[in-house]
Design an enzyme around this catalytic site. Structure first.
Site, PDB file in Angstrom:
ATOM      1  N   ARG A  34      -2.736  -2.108  -3.208  1.00  0.00           N
ATOM      2  CA  ARG A  34      -3.912  -1.282  -2.953  1.00  0.00           C
ATOM      3  C   ARG A  34      -3.831  -0.073  -3.888  1.00  0.00           C
ATOM      4  O   ARG A  34      -2.861   0.688  -3.846  1.00  0.00           O
ATOM      5  CB  ARG A  34      -3.933  -0.797  -1.513  1.00  0.00           C
ATOM      6  CG  ARG A  34      -5.169   0.032  -1.275  1.00  0.00           C
ATOM      7  CD  ARG A  34      -4.990   1.037  -0.198  1.00  0.00           C
ATOM      8  NE  ARG A  34      -6.193   1.856  -0.130  1.00  0.00           N
ATOM      9  CZ  ARG A  34      -6.255   2.994   0.506  1.00  0.00           C
ATOM     10  NH1 ARG A  34      -5.200   3.452   1.140  1.00  0.00           N
ATOM     11  NH2 ARG A  34      -7.350   3.683   0.515  1.00  0.00           N
ATOM     12  N   ASN A  45       0.880  -1.174   0.000  1.00  0.00           N
ATOM     13  CA  ASN A  45       0.000   0.000   0.000  1.00  0.00           C
ATOM     14  C   ASN A  45       0.919   1.226   0.000  1.00  0.00           C
ATOM     15  O   ASN A  45       1.503   1.577   1.025  1.00  0.00           O
ATOM     16  CB  ASN A  45      -0.880  -0.046   1.257  1.00  0.00           C
ATOM     17  CG  ASN A  45      -1.828   1.139   1.349  1.00  0.00           C
ATOM     18  OD1 ASN A  45      -1.792   2.049   0.511  1.00  0.00           O
ATOM     19  ND2 ASN A  45      -2.666   1.132   2.361  1.00  0.00           N
ATOM     20  N   GLU A  97      -8.172  -4.801   5.656  1.00  0.00           N
ATOM     21  CA  GLU A  97      -8.049  -4.553   4.221  1.00  0.00           C
ATOM     22  C   GLU A  97      -6.901  -5.346   3.609  1.00  0.00           C
ATOM     23  O   GLU A  97      -6.999  -5.817   2.477  1.00  0.00           O
ATOM     24  CB  GLU A  97      -7.882  -3.047   3.971  1.00  0.00           C
ATOM     25  CG  GLU A  97      -9.200  -2.308   4.163  1.00  0.00           C
ATOM     26  CD  GLU A  97      -9.055  -0.832   4.419  1.00  0.00           C
ATOM     27  OE1 GLU A  97      -8.534  -0.463   5.494  1.00  0.00           O
ATOM     28  OE2 GLU A  97      -9.442  -0.033   3.562  1.00  0.00           O
ATOM     29  N   ARG A 153     -12.155  16.357   6.626  1.00  0.00           N
ATOM     30  CA  ARG A 153     -12.893  16.617   5.381  1.00  0.00           C
ATOM     31  C   ARG A 153     -14.328  17.032   5.707  1.00  0.00           C
ATOM     32  O   ARG A 153     -14.949  16.467   6.607  1.00  0.00           O
ATOM     33  CB  ARG A 153     -12.946  15.360   4.509  1.00  0.00           C
ATOM     34  CG  ARG A 153     -11.582  14.905   4.051  1.00  0.00           C
ATOM     35  CD  ARG A 153     -11.701  13.664   3.156  1.00  0.00           C
ATOM     36  NE  ARG A 153     -10.481  12.894   3.233  1.00  0.00           N
ATOM     37  CZ  ARG A 153     -10.413  11.571   3.221  1.00  0.00           C
ATOM     38  NH1 ARG A 153     -11.500  10.844   3.112  1.00  0.00           N
ATOM     39  NH2 ARG A 153      -9.256  10.962   3.306  1.00  0.00           N
ATOM     40  N   HIS A 186     -13.126   3.149   0.030  1.00  0.00           N
ATOM     41  CA  HIS A 186     -13.112   2.171   1.136  1.00  0.00           C
ATOM     42  C   HIS A 186     -13.779   0.855   0.722  1.00  0.00           C
ATOM     43  O   HIS A 186     -14.243   0.091   1.569  1.00  0.00           O
ATOM     44  CB  HIS A 186     -13.895   2.686   2.382  1.00  0.00           C
ATOM     45  CG  HIS A 186     -13.233   3.783   3.137  1.00  0.00           C
ATOM     46  ND1 HIS A 186     -13.958   4.771   3.777  1.00  0.00           N
ATOM     47  CD2 HIS A 186     -11.944   4.055   3.381  1.00  0.00           C
ATOM     48  CE1 HIS A 186     -13.133   5.613   4.378  1.00  0.00           C
ATOM     49  NE2 HIS A 186     -11.893   5.195   4.150  1.00  0.00           N
TER      50      HIS A 186
END
Ligand code: ADP
Length: 414
Positions: free
Chosen positions: A97, A14, A391, A246, A185
């Site tokens: 990823r 990743n 993940e 955010r 996600h």
């Protein structure tokens, strides 16, 4: 599975702009997690570190790393020292990823066609895709001839119908510029619904769920019969919930108004909405632990930020229950906040009996710190589940499935 050697390993990568995370999985014959960690501050050869753990050990080493290729070589040297001296031969596939996969709907072998597509997607994900491609280039250099598989955050949401993914703007922006909702996600939401289904004793294809990935970045997905039918993030990960830094949803006129009255450039506005907004913008903190403490100490802005976070999550749970026609088997909580904060889960589920959500306080309090469990009260129509997301395991599994499929095809053709 049989087509891969049982001693083989899958390496998951990743890549960020200045970091490279890794985790090794052995085929034993199921996937078993081994050593994992990261190199940070790539490019800062004085301060870059390798931090790793696995097999009961922990390591932190100072390593001078100038770029992603050097990081990849360093990781392989480390793994051949700590895991197996023949690691180069044992890695049978590398799973990457990749954040934005445009319309790619499942994990894919990273051949020239797919790589070209990911370069195109970089204009839509300028912060996220270029590092993933750098990680891929480094791995291709170090592992020549080893299959490289891309696992995309957007892929799980490709099943959304047009009524959920289209924006109400001129259609040409969709056809000519690919402007639509993609969702993110996805690897986590896919893992959550598969795990929730197995906790309920069902197959994913029989399962309707509302999966809440609540971390510094947060999103919620409506899952019907195992497939994403709507999700809160959009063209970019900025849409939806109020997040750590955010903004989430807002009237699109707000940034336009601020840009024209304050003379802000598009880049400045982008930074404000992505890095200075959300919980941080409202109360000065983006970590909910600090916000909960500050609220307890009487900080009114912290109380407001907390209320806004919880309210937006509740609003989407209601919206997605409607999207699923009220037939929801499980409400699933995951990621940093969802896995660890019984307080936030309690606030989200408070007074929701009429919606079919009711939790058991003792089970809620006990299911933290990486525990998986069912925290529903007996009268809850939806089962309320806590599922620690994984993940990396999902990327390893999807990489293995993809490579096995390709190798079986080759074996049949031969
Ligand atoms: P990321 O989106 O960066 O992967 P994580 O899923 O790791 O984020 O979540 C990190 C966030 O989880 C932290 O910013 C913090 O707000 C939250 N968090 C972690 N533990 C707790 C806790 N016990 N209570 C409340 N929030 C928590």
């Amino acid at each position: 599975m049989g087509v891969l050697q049982q001693a083989g390993k899958i390496l998951v990568l990743n890549a960020g702009s200045s970091s490279l995370k890794f985790k090794l999985f052995s085929l034993a014959p199921g996937l078993v997690a081994g050593v994992g960690g990261m190199i940070d501050r790539i490019g800062d050869t004085v301060n870059s570190n390798l931090v790793a753990k696995g097999n009961g050990n922990k390591w932190t080493e100072k390593v001078p790393i100038k770029d992603h290729v050097a990081a990849m070589e360093c990781i392989m040297g480390f793994l051949s020292d700590k895991e197996s001296s023949s690691i180069h031969k044992e890695v049978q596939a590398v799973g990457h990823r990749i954040v934005h996969g445009l319309d790619i709907h499942q994990a894919a072998l990273l051949d020239d066609n797919v790589i070209q597509k990911l370069h195109q997607a970089a204009t839509l994900a300028p912060l996220h895709n270029p590092p993933g491609l750098q990680g891929l280039a480094a791995a291709m250099k170090v592992f020549q001839g080893v299959p490289q598989v891309g696992v995309f955050d957007t892929a799980f949401h490709q099943s959304m119908p047009p009524k959920a993914f289209m924006y109400g703007i001129p259609y040409d922006y969709y056809t000519q510029h690919k402007i639509r909702r993609y969702g993110f996600h996805g690897t986590s939401h896919k893992y959550l619904v598969e795990t929730a289904a197995s906790m309920l004793g069902k197959r994913p294809q029989q399962t309707n769920a509302i999966t809440c990935h609540l971390g510094n970045g947060s999103s919620i997905t409506a899952v019907k019969n195992g497939l994403s039918v709507d999700t809160t993030m959009g063209l970019t990960p900025l849409e939806g919930l109020v997040m750590g830094t955010r903004s989430g949803d807002m009237d699109p006129a707000v940034p336009l108004h601020l840009m024209s009255t304050l003379g802000l450039s598009a880049k400045e506005m982008d930074t404000i909405l992505n890095k200075k907004s959300g919980l941080l913008g409202v109360c000065g903190h983006n970590d909910l632990r600090a916000i909960i403490d500050n609220k307890a100490a009487g900080d009114e802005r912290a109380a407001l930020a907390l209320d806004m976070f919880v309210y937006r999550v509740r609003k989407y749970i209601g919206a997605y229950a409607a999207a699923l026609s009220g037939r929801v088997d499980a409400l699933v909580f995951s990621a940093g906040i969802g896995e660890n904060s019984s307080i936030i889960r309690g606030l989200i589920c408070e007074d929701m009996q009429a919606m079919g959500v009711s939790i058991n306080d003792a089970k809620n309090k006990a299911t933290v710190g990486g525990a998986q469990g069912d925290i529903s009260a007996p009268d809850s129509r939806m089962r309320v589940l806590v599922v620690p997301t994984d993940e990396e395991l999902s990327i390893a599994q999807q990489t293995l499935d993809m490579v096995s499929k390709v190798k079986s095809k080759v074996a049949v053709a031969a």
